[in-house]
Design a protein around this motif. Structure first.
Motif, PDB file in Angstrom:
ATOM      1  N   ALA A  87      -3.678  -1.246   4.483  1.00 52.85           N
ATOM      2  CA  ALA A  87      -2.336  -1.065   3.902  1.00 52.85           C
ATOM      3  C   ALA A  87      -2.078   0.405   3.584  1.00 52.85           C
ATOM      4  O   ALA A  87      -2.915   1.074   2.981  1.00 52.85           O
ATOM      5  CB  ALA A  87      -2.180  -1.901   2.642  1.00 52.85           C
ATOM      6  N   PRO A  88      -0.895   0.918   3.966  1.00 52.23           N
ATOM      7  CA  PRO A  88      -0.583   2.328   3.729  1.00 52.23           C
ATOM      8  C   PRO A  88       0.045   2.634   2.375  1.00 52.23           C
ATOM      9  O   PRO A  88       0.194   3.801   2.018  1.00 52.23           O
ATOM     10  CB  PRO A  88       0.417   2.644   4.844  1.00 52.23           C
ATOM     11  CG  PRO A  88       1.132   1.354   5.053  1.00 52.23           C
ATOM     12  CD  PRO A  88       0.093   0.273   4.834  1.00 52.23           C
ATOM     13  N   ALA A  89       0.422   1.588   1.628  1.00 46.22           N
ATOM     14  CA  ALA A  89       1.134   1.828   0.368  1.00 46.22           C
ATOM     15  C   ALA A  89       0.848   0.690  -0.609  1.00 46.22           C
ATOM     16  O   ALA A  89       0.508  -0.428  -0.198  1.00 46.22           O
ATOM     17  CB  ALA A  89       2.638   1.921   0.631  1.00 46.22           C
ATOM     18  N   PRO A  90       1.007   0.946  -1.907  1.00 46.71           N
ATOM     19  CA  PRO A  90       0.818  -0.116  -2.905  1.00 46.71           C
ATOM     20  C   PRO A  90       1.845  -1.234  -2.736  1.00 46.71           C
ATOM     21  O   PRO A  90       2.876  -1.055  -2.080  1.00 46.71           O
ATOM     22  CB  PRO A  90       1.043   0.588  -4.240  1.00 46.71           C
ATOM     23  CG  PRO A  90       1.169   2.026  -3.966  1.00 46.71           C
ATOM     24  CD  PRO A  90       1.393   2.207  -2.504  1.00 46.71           C
ATOM     25  N   LEU A  91       1.568  -2.378  -3.358  1.00 47.41           N
ATOM     26  CA  LEU A  91       2.555  -3.462  -3.404  1.00 47.41           C
ATOM     27  C   LEU A  91       3.636  -3.059  -4.402  1.00 47.41           C
ATOM     28  O   LEU A  91       3.324  -2.757  -5.563  1.00 47.41           O
ATOM     29  CB  LEU A  91       1.933  -4.768  -3.896  1.00 47.41           C
ATOM     30  CG  LEU A  91       1.181  -5.624  -2.909  1.00 47.41           C
ATOM     31  CD1 LEU A  91       0.700  -6.904  -3.599  1.00 47.41           C
ATOM     32  CD2 LEU A  91       1.998  -5.963  -1.689  1.00 47.41           C
ATOM     33  N   PRO A  92       4.888  -3.050  -4.004  1.00 50.55           N
ATOM     34  CA  PRO A  92       5.953  -2.739  -4.964  1.00 50.55           C
ATOM     35  C   PRO A  92       5.995  -3.779  -6.089  1.00 50.55           C
ATOM     36  O   PRO A  92       5.799  -4.970  -5.858  1.00 50.55           O
ATOM     37  CB  PRO A  92       7.222  -2.789  -4.111  1.00 50.55           C
ATOM     38  CG  PRO A  92       6.762  -2.476  -2.734  1.00 50.55           C
ATOM     39  CD  PRO A  92       5.407  -3.132  -2.635  1.00 50.55           C
ATOM     40  N   HIS A  93       6.221  -3.289  -7.298  1.00 49.75           N
ATOM     41  CA  HIS A  93       6.339  -4.185  -8.450  1.00 49.75           C
ATOM     42  C   HIS A  93       7.783  -4.163  -8.945  1.00 49.75           C
ATOM     43  O   HIS A  93       8.561  -3.291  -8.587  1.00 49.75           O
ATOM     44  CB  HIS A  93       5.355  -3.805  -9.554  1.00 49.75           C
ATOM     45  CG  HIS A  93       5.495  -2.400 -10.034  1.00 49.75           C
ATOM     46  ND1 HIS A  93       4.942  -1.323  -9.383  1.00 49.75           N
ATOM     47  CD2 HIS A  93       6.150  -1.890 -11.087  1.00 49.75           C
ATOM     48  CE1 HIS A  93       5.233  -0.218 -10.027  1.00 49.75           C
ATOM     49  NE2 HIS A  93       5.970  -0.521 -11.067  1.00 49.75           N
TER      50      HIS A  93
END
Length: 181
Positions: free
Chosen positions: A147-153
């Motif tokens: 995964a290139p980015a965090p999970l949006p919250h």
């Protein structure tokens, strides 16, 4: 060699008009367009869509729950992109979010798969498609996988004991690699 198809001007015009009409009707139906959660939405478990979740129903340290937002008019947001992973972080979690109620998109930031697994003990979300792991105690940070980015919250608030969405996603949910395998 592939032969070129020869068609009349009339056939070309009819096909073009038909395609335009199809595109317009798909757009009118919001076909494929995300129905993002919005401030004021309440939450319902995906498997019990008529239930409105109360803040005291989410136990600290328990595995996340897959939920969908309900608009103020009572209609569910049924887009895949509106599904959320809801959990209350364990009080022993590191950082200022310990013990807090948190919600993250259920869509992996790698290839757009549904993040549907949980790694107990480590308390990480796991995407079963390519093995990306996310840490909800660190704002959905990637801790393993491609995964290139965090999970949006998305921020939440308590309104008279009911969980309510208080804002918008921290980033646009969805895959960022274009991979679909």
């Amino acid at each position: 060699m592939i032969p070129l198809m020869i068609c009349s001007r009339r056939t070309l015009l009819q096909t073009s008009v038909g395609c335009a009409a199809l595109a317009k009707s798909a757009h009118a139906l919001n076909f494929g367009a995300p129905d993002w959660p919005a401030p004021g939405d309440t939450l319902s478990p995906v498997d019990q869509p008529k239930e409105t979740l109360r803040t005291d129903a989410i136990q600290a340290g328990a595995p996340p729950m897959l939920v969908c937002p309900r608009k103020p008019d009572g209609q569910l947001r049924k887009s895949l992109f509106s599904q959320l992973l809801l959990l209350r972080l364990s009080p022993e979690s590191a950082g200022p979010a310990a013990g807090q109620l948190r919600a993250f998109t259920a869509i992996c930031s790698h290839a757009g798969c549904v993040v549907s697994s949980w790694i107990p003990g480590e308390n990480f979300f796991l995407c079963p498609c390519h093995g990306s792991e996310y840490d909800p105690a660190r704002d959905g940070a990637v801790v393993g996988g491609p995964a290139p980015a965090p999970l949006p919250h998305i921020p939440l608030k308590d309104v008279s004991g009911i969980i309510v969405i208080a804002g918008h996603f921290s980033a646009r949910p969805g895959g960022r690699t274009g991979r679909t395998d």
